[in-house]
Design a protein around this motif. Structure first.
Motif, PDB file in Angstrom:
ATOM      1  N   ARG A  20      36.417   7.347   2.092  1.00  0.00           N
ATOM      2  CA  ARG A  20      37.501   8.446   1.651  1.00  0.00           C
ATOM      3  C   ARG A  20      37.149   9.748   2.602  1.00  0.00           C
ATOM      4  NH1 ARG A  20      36.021   6.292  -3.321  1.00  0.00           N
ATOM      5  NH2 ARG A  20      34.755   8.228  -3.922  1.00  0.00           N
ATOM      6  N   VAL A  21      35.940  10.288   2.668  1.00  0.00           N
ATOM      7  CA  VAL A  21      35.796  11.276   3.550  1.00  0.00           C
ATOM      8  C   VAL A  21      36.223  11.009   4.852  1.00  0.00           C
ATOM      9  CG1 VAL A  21      34.128  12.904   4.562  1.00  0.00           C
ATOM     10  CG2 VAL A  21      33.762  11.932   2.202  1.00  0.00           C
ATOM     11  N   LEU A  22      35.916   9.947   5.585  1.00  0.00           N
ATOM     12  CA  LEU A  22      36.204   9.766   6.855  1.00  0.00           C
ATOM     13  C   LEU A  22      37.882   9.653   7.042  1.00  0.00           C
ATOM     14  CD1 LEU A  22      35.153   8.950   9.607  1.00  0.00           C
ATOM     15  CD2 LEU A  22      35.042   6.731   8.681  1.00  0.00           C
ATOM     16  N   LEU A  23      38.310   9.007   6.074  1.00  0.00           N
ATOM     17  CA  LEU A  23      39.959   8.987   6.247  1.00  0.00           C
ATOM     18  C   LEU A  23      40.563  10.258   5.976  1.00  0.00           C
ATOM     19  CD1 LEU A  23      40.612   5.608   4.604  1.00  0.00           C
ATOM     20  CD2 LEU A  23      40.946   6.006   6.889  1.00  0.00           C
ATOM     21  N   ARG A  24      40.070  11.148   5.099  1.00  0.00           N
ATOM     22  CA  ARG A  24      40.675  12.467   4.682  1.00  0.00           C
ATOM     23  C   ARG A  24      40.411  13.664   5.846  1.00  0.00           C
ATOM     24  NH1 ARG A  24      38.570  13.267  -0.276  1.00  0.00           N
ATOM     25  NH2 ARG A  24      36.722  14.188   0.840  1.00  0.00           N
ATOM     26  N   ASP A  25      39.178  13.630   6.325  1.00  0.00           N
ATOM     27  CA  ASP A  25      38.668  14.542   6.857  1.00  0.00           C
ATOM     28  C   ASP A  25      38.156  14.383   8.420  1.00  0.00           C
ATOM     29  OD1 ASP A  25      38.934  16.226   4.598  1.00  0.00           O
ATOM     30  OD2 ASP A  25      37.041  15.858   3.905  1.00  0.00           O
ATOM     31  N   GLY A  26      37.912  13.203   8.758  1.00  0.00           N
ATOM     32  CA  GLY A  26      37.494  12.810  10.051  1.00  0.00           C
ATOM     33  C   GLY A  26      35.969  12.537  10.201  1.00  0.00           C
ATOM     34  N   PRO A  27      35.496  12.209  11.388  1.00  0.00           N
ATOM     35  CA  PRO A  27      34.266  11.915  11.470  1.00  0.00           C
ATOM     36  C   PRO A  27      33.086  13.035  11.565  1.00  0.00           C
ATOM     37  CG  PRO A  27      35.373  11.376  13.649  1.00  0.00           C
ATOM     38  CD  PRO A  27      36.405  11.761  12.469  1.00  0.00           C
ATOM     39  N   ASN A  28      33.697  14.153  11.873  1.00  0.00           N
ATOM     40  CA  ASN A  28      32.886  15.388  12.250  1.00  0.00           C
ATOM     41  C   ASN A  28      32.387  15.839  10.686  1.00  0.00           C
ATOM     42  OD1 ASN A  28      33.122  15.414  14.812  1.00  0.00           O
ATOM     43  ND2 ASN A  28      34.592  16.699  15.002  1.00  0.00           N
ATOM     44  N   ALA A  29      33.378  15.404   9.924  1.00  0.00           N
ATOM     45  CA  ALA A  29      32.928  15.752   8.314  1.00  0.00           C
ATOM     46  C   ALA A  29      32.146  15.098   7.602  1.00  0.00           C
ATOM     47  CB  ALA A  29      34.534  15.952   7.590  1.00  0.00           C
ATOM     48  N   LEU A  30      31.724  13.821   8.198  1.00  0.00           N
ATOM     49  CA  LEU A  30      31.138  12.683   7.574  1.00  0.00           C
ATOM     50  C   LEU A  30      29.702  13.251   7.425  1.00  0.00           C
ATOM     51  CD1 LEU A  30      31.650  10.222   5.734  1.00  0.00           C
ATOM     52  CD2 LEU A  30      31.104   9.012   8.074  1.00  0.00           C
ATOM     53  N   THR A  31      29.156  13.803   6.608  1.00  0.00           N
ATOM     54  CA  THR A  31      27.769  14.224   6.299  1.00  0.00           C
ATOM     55  C   THR A  31      27.122  13.424   5.004  1.00  0.00           C
ATOM     56  OG1 THR A  31      28.199  16.074   5.225  1.00  0.00           O
ATOM     57  CG2 THR A  31      28.197  16.381   7.522  1.00  0.00           C
ATOM     58  N   SER A  32      26.032  13.543   4.956  1.00  0.00           N
ATOM     59  CA  SER A  32      25.136  12.676   3.958  1.00  0.00           C
ATOM     60  C   SER A  32      25.639  13.725   2.595  1.00  0.00           C
ATOM     61  CB  SER A  32      23.803  12.767   4.022  1.00  0.00           C
ATOM     62  OG  SER A  32      23.172  14.025   4.052  1.00  0.00           O
ATOM     63  N   ARG A  33      25.709  14.976   2.740  1.00  0.00           N
ATOM     64  CA  ARG A  33      26.060  15.900   1.647  1.00  0.00           C
ATOM     65  C   ARG A  33      27.469  15.629   1.307  1.00  0.00           C
ATOM     66  NH1 ARG A  33      24.283  17.243  -2.666  1.00  0.00           N
ATOM     67  NH2 ARG A  33      24.911  18.860  -3.444  1.00  0.00           N
ATOM     68  N   ALA A  34      28.417  15.499   2.157  1.00  0.00           N
ATOM     69  CA  ALA A  34      29.735  14.973   2.006  1.00  0.00           C
ATOM     70  C   ALA A  34      30.023  13.901   1.141  1.00  0.00           C
ATOM     71  CB  ALA A  34      30.684  15.154   3.184  1.00  0.00           C
ATOM     72  N   VAL A  35      29.326  12.779   1.665  1.00  0.00           N
ATOM     73  CA  VAL A  35      29.286  11.490   1.125  1.00  0.00           C
ATOM     74  C   VAL A  35      29.029  11.651  -0.443  1.00  0.00           C
ATOM     75  CG1 VAL A  35      28.400   9.184   0.912  1.00  0.00           C
ATOM     76  CG2 VAL A  35      29.132  10.205   2.954  1.00  0.00           C
ATOM     77  N   THR A  36      27.485  12.225  -0.759  1.00  0.00           N
ATOM     78  CA  THR A  36      27.341  12.170  -2.076  1.00  0.00           C
ATOM     79  C   THR A  36      27.952  13.078  -2.994  1.00  0.00           C
ATOM     80  OG1 THR A  36      25.399  13.913  -1.408  1.00  0.00           O
ATOM     81  CG2 THR A  36      24.839  11.617  -1.466  1.00  0.00           C
TER      82      THR A  36
END
Length: 193
Positions: A20-36
């Protein structure tokens, strides 16, 4: 999430949150914190299930590659049915309307992830490599049935179709190509066969 509260299938929950983070915000936004945060769990949950974030990302990519295997199984039933153009256009659309385009961006943007994935897939880009094999297998079956020319080099044509499909769908924030546009690209690519 409070300590001591069990999470059912934490890996799946984390993978789905990452998607969901990857699709919504892109690869640069994909962090462990964003995922959790997206998964609604403590950051420690990710690190309890994965050695580090690159391990998590490599397993996410591997998990999403299995979706291509599922699609390949469905495409194996298509030779001899419908039209070759429509079958290929549908396969490319299903592939690229999924997470595939975002995963390619993720792999390209992270050196550590790319290095780790090289251990699993020594050449090519995971998902695209498997997708090209899926298309080549389908084309070979159609060739065996005589629906495309016996001289067709399916191992060269398949990656060309994957590349053309990827270019059509590459702008993850824009409008997806129409079914007619995908069909036209496929029809043009296979016109001579």
């Amino acid at each position: 999430m409070p300590t001591g509260v069990a999470i059912r299938d934490a890996r799946r929950q984390l993978f789905d949150a990452a998607e969901r983070v990857l699709l919504r915000d892109g690869p640069n936004a994909l962090t462990s914190r964003a995922v959790t945060i997206e998964a609604g769990c403590a950051k420690g949950v990710l690190h309890r299930h994965f050695a580090d974030f690159d391990t998590f990302l490599a397993e996410l990519v591997s998990d999403r590659v299995t979706r291509v295997a599922d699609q390949a199984a469905a495409l194996k039933d298509r030779p001899g049915t419908g039209t070759v153009v429509d079958n290929l256009a549908a396969a490319l659309t299903v592939l690229f309307e999924s997470i595939a385009v975002a995963v390619v961006g993720l792999i390209i943007s992270r050196d550590g992830l790319r290095a780790r994935l090289r251990e699993l897939t020594p050449t090519g880009i995971p998902i695209l490599t498997e997708a090209a094999a899926m298309i080549a297998d389908y084309l070979a079956a159609e060739r065996d049935l005589g629906r495309i020319a016996s001289s067709t080099d399916v191992d060269s044509l398949a990656p060309m179709l994957i590349g053309a499909g990827h270019l059509l769908f590459a702008d993850r924030t824009g409008t997806a190509p129409s079914a007619a546009a995908v069909r036209k690209v496929v029809a043009t690519a296979i016109a001579e066969i």
